[in-house]
Design an enzyme around this catalytic site. Structure first.
Site, PDB file in Angstrom:
ATOM      1  N   ARG A   1     136.122 146.703  21.145  1.00  9.64           N
ATOM      2  CA  ARG A   1     136.673 147.798  20.693  1.00  9.64           C
ATOM      3  C   ARG A   1     135.854 149.014  20.240  1.00  9.64           C
ATOM      4  O   ARG A   1     135.572 150.670  20.178  1.00  9.64           O
ATOM      5  CB  ARG A   1     138.094 147.957  20.465  1.00  9.64           C
ATOM      6  CG  ARG A   1     139.519 147.877  20.530  1.00  9.64           C
ATOM      7  CD  ARG A   1     140.214 147.219  19.822  1.00  9.64           C
ATOM      8  NE  ARG A   1     139.706 146.100  19.049  1.00  9.64           N
ATOM      9  CZ  ARG A   1     140.465 145.851  17.939  1.00  9.64           C
ATOM     10  NH1 ARG A   1     141.721 146.352  17.378  1.00  9.64           N
ATOM     11  NH2 ARG A   1     140.327 144.592  17.894  1.00  9.64           N
TER      12      ARG A   1
ATOM     13  N   PHE B   1     145.639 136.189  12.209  1.00  8.64           N
ATOM     14  CA  PHE B   1     145.604 136.281  11.400  1.00  8.64           C
ATOM     15  C   PHE B   1     145.973 134.914  10.122  1.00  8.64           C
ATOM     16  O   PHE B   1     147.411 134.875  11.088  1.00  8.64           O
ATOM     17  CB  PHE B   1     145.577 137.618  10.391  1.00  8.64           C
ATOM     18  CG  PHE B   1     146.671 138.443  10.982  1.00  8.64           C
ATOM     19  CD1 PHE B   1     147.756 137.930  11.453  1.00  8.64           C
ATOM     20  CD2 PHE B   1     146.305 139.119  11.882  1.00  8.64           C
ATOM     21  CE1 PHE B   1     148.770 138.424  11.708  1.00  8.64           C
ATOM     22  CE2 PHE B   1     147.257 139.856  12.673  1.00  8.64           C
ATOM     23  CZ  PHE B   1     148.587 139.476  12.444  1.00  8.64           C
TER      24      PHE B   1
ATOM     25  N   SER C   1     155.879 141.755  11.418  1.00  9.27           N
ATOM     26  CA  SER C   1     155.985 142.724  11.687  1.00  9.27           C
ATOM     27  C   SER C   1     156.315 142.408  13.382  1.00  9.27           C
ATOM     28  O   SER C   1     155.781 141.842  14.047  1.00  9.27           O
ATOM     29  CB  SER C   1     155.459 144.118  11.424  1.00  9.27           C
ATOM     30  OG  SER C   1     154.399 144.135  11.963  1.00  9.27           O
TER      31      SER C   1
ATOM     32  N   TYR D   1     145.642 124.436  18.818  1.00  7.79           N
ATOM     33  CA  TYR D   1     146.708 124.289  18.919  1.00  7.79           C
ATOM     34  C   TYR D   1     147.314 125.205  19.652  1.00  7.79           C
ATOM     35  O   TYR D   1     148.337 125.272  19.501  1.00  7.79           O
ATOM     36  CB  TYR D   1     147.110 124.882  17.428  1.00  7.79           C
ATOM     37  CG  TYR D   1     146.676 126.105  16.996  1.00  7.79           C
ATOM     38  CD1 TYR D   1     146.646 126.987  18.140  1.00  7.79           C
ATOM     39  CD2 TYR D   1     145.410 126.637  16.552  1.00  7.79           C
ATOM     40  CE1 TYR D   1     146.643 128.636  17.521  1.00  7.79           C
ATOM     41  CE2 TYR D   1     144.736 127.820  16.848  1.00  7.79           C
ATOM     42  CZ  TYR D   1     145.424 128.614  16.537  1.00  7.79           C
ATOM     43  OH  TYR D   1     144.987 130.242  16.114  1.00  7.79           O
TER      44      TYR D   1
ATOM     45  N   ARG E   1     139.276 135.757   8.191  1.00  4.12           N
ATOM     46  CA  ARG E   1     140.438 136.083   8.297  1.00  4.12           C
ATOM     47  C   ARG E   1     141.717 135.040   7.966  1.00  4.12           C
ATOM     48  O   ARG E   1     142.980 134.489   7.693  1.00  4.12           O
ATOM     49  CB  ARG E   1     140.961 136.388   9.741  1.00  4.12           C
ATOM     50  CG  ARG E   1     140.511 137.935   9.590  1.00  4.12           C
ATOM     51  CD  ARG E   1     141.213 138.289  11.603  1.00  4.12           C
ATOM     52  NE  ARG E   1     140.940 139.965  11.854  1.00  4.12           N
ATOM     53  CZ  ARG E   1     139.368 140.401  11.462  1.00  4.12           C
ATOM     54  NH1 ARG E   1     138.385 139.350  11.849  1.00  4.12           N
ATOM     55  NH2 ARG E   1     139.692 142.056  12.012  1.00  4.12           N
TER      56      ARG E   1
HETATM   57  N1  COA Z   1     148.795 140.175   8.301  1.00  4.15           N
HETATM   58  C1  COA Z   1     150.388 140.591   8.531  1.00  4.15           C
HETATM   59  N2  COA Z   1     150.396 141.423   9.880  1.00  4.15           N
HETATM   60  C2  COA Z   1     148.935 142.081   9.900  1.00  4.15           C
HETATM   61  C3  COA Z   1     147.487 142.126   9.658  1.00  4.15           C
HETATM   62  C4  COA Z   1     147.638 140.394   8.598  1.00  4.15           C
HETATM   63  N3  COA Z   1     146.520 140.118   8.701  1.00  4.15           N
HETATM   64  N4  COA Z   1     146.976 142.378  10.125  1.00  4.15           N
HETATM   65  C5  COA Z   1     147.597 143.202  10.628  1.00  4.15           C
HETATM   66  N5  COA Z   1     149.100 142.935  10.978  1.00  4.15           N
HETATM   67  C6  COA Z   1     149.699 143.601  11.773  1.00  4.15           C
HETATM   68  C7  COA Z   1     149.255 145.307  11.279  1.00  4.15           C
HETATM   69  O1  COA Z   1     150.487 145.382  10.126  1.00  4.15           O
HETATM   70  C8  COA Z   1     149.774 145.950  12.518  1.00  4.15           C
HETATM   71  O2  COA Z   1     151.741 145.801  12.542  1.00  4.15           O
HETATM   72  P1  COA Z   1     152.543 147.001  12.305  1.00  4.15           P
HETATM   73  O3  COA Z   1     152.446 148.029  13.761  1.00  4.15           O
HETATM   74  O4  COA Z   1     153.340 147.038  12.583  1.00  4.15           O
HETATM   75  O5  COA Z   1     152.557 147.636  11.432  1.00  4.15           O
HETATM   76  C9  COA Z   1     149.486 145.688  13.499  1.00  4.15           C
HETATM   77  O6  COA Z   1     149.622 143.925  13.446  1.00  4.15           O
HETATM   78  C10 COA Z   1     148.853 145.737  14.102  1.00  4.15           C
HETATM   79  O7  COA Z   1     147.611 146.135  12.696  1.00  4.15           O
HETATM   80  P2  COA Z   1     146.104 147.220  13.447  1.00  4.15           P
HETATM   81  O8  COA Z   1     145.771 147.611  12.291  1.00  4.15           O
HETATM   82  O9  COA Z   1     146.896 148.536  13.663  1.00  4.15           O
HETATM   83  O10 COA Z   1     145.365 146.448  14.017  1.00  4.15           O
HETATM   84  P3  COA Z   1     144.566 146.474  16.064  1.00  4.15           P
HETATM   85  O11 COA Z   1     145.887 146.392  16.570  1.00  4.15           O
HETATM   86  O12 COA Z   1     144.459 147.439  16.353  1.00  4.15           O
HETATM   87  O13 COA Z   1     143.690 145.149  15.091  1.00  4.15           O
HETATM   88  C11 COA Z   1     144.182 143.145  14.741  1.00  4.15           C
HETATM   89  C12 COA Z   1     144.501 143.518  15.884  1.00  4.15           C
HETATM   90  C13 COA Z   1     145.395 142.658  13.614  1.00  4.15           C
HETATM   91  C14 COA Z   1     144.215 141.335  15.630  1.00  4.15           C
HETATM   92  C15 COA Z   1     142.886 142.640  13.864  1.00  4.15           C
HETATM   93  O14 COA Z   1     142.746 142.434  13.264  1.00  4.15           O
HETATM   94  C16 COA Z   1     141.871 143.014  14.542  1.00  4.15           C
HETATM   95  O15 COA Z   1     141.144 143.519  15.050  1.00  4.15           O
HETATM   96  N6  COA Z   1     141.352 141.611  14.450  1.00  4.15           N
HETATM   97  C17 COA Z   1     139.984 141.353  15.858  1.00  4.15           C
HETATM   98  C18 COA Z   1     138.988 140.274  15.481  1.00  4.15           C
HETATM   99  C19 COA Z   1     139.692 138.720  15.140  1.00  4.15           C
HETATM  100  O16 COA Z   1     141.165 138.839  14.998  1.00  4.15           O
HETATM  101  N7  COA Z   1     138.918 137.944  15.321  1.00  4.15           N
HETATM  102  C20 COA Z   1     139.276 136.426  14.892  1.00  4.15           C
HETATM  103  C21 COA Z   1     139.530 136.346  16.143  1.00  4.15           C
HETATM  104  S1  COA Z   1     140.038 134.184  16.288  1.00  4.15           S
END
Ligand code: COA
Length: 280
Positions: A41, A98, A106, A148, A200
């Site tokens: 992204r 996460f 949500s 898992y 995370r």
């Molecule tokens: N706990 C609970 N909810 C969470 C969260 C957390 N730690 N982080 C994000 N969310 C929720 C947000 O509240 C949002 O929900 P909403 O639309 O109802 O408000 C939704 O997830 C999306 O969050 P956003 O910030 O818009 O994230 P995104 O869609 O751009 O990113 C994620 C995706 C949330 C997975 C982000 O953590 C990410 O980019 N991760 C990429 C890298 C990664 O996770 N690596 C690990 C791999 S093992």
């Protein structure tokens, strides 16, 4: 451990290839002669990774901005790659995860993780698969799941359900597309330190020590170990492996599953002696 031309001129796309395990695999594939496409992204992260890996390996690497949740964007990206020739392999690595109590999540949180992990893998696999089948082009897909997928795991439920879907996708298409030259396998990695995952999933440093103790080998895996397995599974060296999910976790999930494992480690020497048969 590999011949330097193991992946010579193979054109490989790695989703989420700008960081972590995807970046490690990209470097390995470049070292083995592949031409690598990485997508993600964040444009600046992809550019920096492509530059760094090109300098390190001299290989051909192309950064492409794409959110795998968007099927139209995926199809556009795949079409742009195909304009220069077909891909030979796809690695579905992009993920989101996460720690959270499920009742606090949500719907958007579920949609985000399932969108990246399950729908993202489906979008790229379909976009490539349809092209491969139409052209009768042989290819290999490598999906990244988790340990898992079959047990499930508390506190990472969006990831668990999404990765279970990817596990099933791997096995289903291995059969459906296998007779048309497309192999489909997966790696289920255990804990491997990368910034994205560990920030995370292991928020306190002392939790890392506890995680090592849960592992029979007493350590985490390395990106190098992961990248070696990925290269093997995408190469012709594994040409009869299809529909397999290779667990690579040092035995961690088995240690968690064994009924007496924890108990056995808590017993004192005196207790072990007491349980031996008495001499008559
Ligand atoms: N706990 C609970 N909810 C969470 C969260 C957390 N730690 N982080 C994000 N969310 C929720 C947000 O509240 C949002 O929900 P909403 O639309 O109802 O408000 C939704 O997830 C999306 O969050 P956003 O910030 O818009 O994230 P995104 O869609 O751009 O990113 C994620 C995706 C949330 C997975 C982000 O953590 C990410 O980019 N991760 C990429 C890298 C990664 O996770 N690596 C690990 C791999 S093992």
């Amino acid at each position: 451990m590999f011949k330097p031309d193991l992946l010579l001129n193979r054109r490989i796309l790695i989703t989420g290839g700008g960081t972590g395990l995807g970046k490690g695999a990209a470097q390995k594939f470049l070292e083995l002669g592949a031409e690598v496409y990485i997508c993600g992204r964040r444009e600046e992260v992809l550019q920096a990774t492509a530059q760094e890996l090109h300098q390190r390996t001299g290989g051909r690497i192309h950064p492409l901005r794409c959110d795998v949740r968007d099927p139209a964007a995926v199809d556009e990206m795949i079409a742009s790659i195909w304009a220069g020739g077909p891909l030979d392999a796809l690695m579905n690595n992009a993920a989101g995860n996460f720690l959270a109590r499920t009742e606090d999540l949500s719907l958007g949180a579920f949609q985000s993780v399932i969108g990246i992990v399950l729908m993202g893998s489906l979008h790229t696999t379909l976009a490539c698969g349809r092209r491969w089948l139409a052209a009768r082009h042989h290819a290999a897909v490598l999906n990244i799941t988790t340990t898992y997928t079959t047990t499930g795991s508390a506190y990472v439920v969006p990831s668990a359900v999404a990765k279970a879907g990817v596990h099933s996708l791997t096995r289903s298409l291995a059969v459906e597309w296998g007779n048309r030259g497309i192999r489909m396998n997966a790696i289920a990695p255990g804990p491997i330190p990368t910034e994205g995952a560990f920030s995370r999933l292991l928020p306190r440093p002392e939790l890392e020590e506890a995680a090592k103790q849960r592992n029979p080998l007493g350590r985490f895996g390395t990106v190098e170990e992961f990248a070696n397995l990925a290269a093997f599974l995408l190469s012709d060296a594994s040409s009869y492996i299809n529909g397999e999910v290779v667990t690579m976790d040092g035995g961690e999930w088995l240690q968690g599953a064994g009924e007496f494992t924890a108990l056995g480690r808590q017993l004192t020497e005196a207790e072990w002696q007491m349980m031996k048969p008495r001499k008559k």
